[in-house]
Design an enzyme around this catalytic site. Structure first.
Site, PDB file in Angstrom:
ATOM      1  CB  CYS A 124     -26.794   3.836 -20.256  1.00  0.00           C
ATOM      2  SG  CYS A 124     -26.550   5.581 -19.925  1.00  0.00           S
ATOM      3  CB  CYS A 156     -26.917   5.983 -23.114  1.00  0.00           C
ATOM      4  SG  CYS A 156     -25.474   5.929 -22.034  1.00  0.00           S
TER       5      CYS A 156
END
Length: 133
Positions: free
Chosen positions: A30, A33
């Site tokens: 991600c 993230c």
């Protein structure tokens, strides 16, 4: 304080044994993230009295499912075993700091009383739905 990696084995004890836990639900693949990670780390260093934890949603799918995580990163704040905040999306550092301040300011006795009141009200029809005065 270093960030704690939460698993299904240590999640309950971490939340139970610490009065204020921030949880970052994330995954290695991600991009947002990975961008949020250094912000989360810096804020953790500025708040050594709090527990900053991470849940790798790929390695811990049971935890992600238990909290109905549909988007990552998702930040959750648990105070006194009550989830008081949950929001998907990477936050900028000032916003994360502000949210922590708001969570610190919560009156947990009041929140727990409202939860108990709501749970007690589920079992009976009581006052017919009259609004609280």
């Amino acid at each position: 304080m270093a960030t704690v990696e939460l698993t299904k084995d240590n999640f309950d004890s971490t939340v139970r044994d610490n009065g204020f836990v921030l949880i970052d639900f994330w995954a290695e693949w991600c991009g947002p993230c990975r961008q949020f990670a250094p912000v989360y780390e810096r804020v953790s260093e500025a708040n050594p009295d709090l527990v900053f934890a991470k849940v790798d949603t790929e390695a811990q799918p049971e935890l992600a499912a238990a909290f109905d995580i549909r988007s990552i990163p998702t930040l959750m704040i648990v105070r006194d075993q009550v989830a008081v905040f949950a929001q998907p999306g990477a936050l900028p550092e000032p916003a994360l700091t502000d949210i922590i301040g708001q969570a610190r300011a919560l009156d947990m006795d009041e929140i727990k009383a409202k939860i108990a009141e709501a749970q007690a009200g589920k079992g009976s029809e009581g006052d017919g739905g009259a609004p609280d005065a």
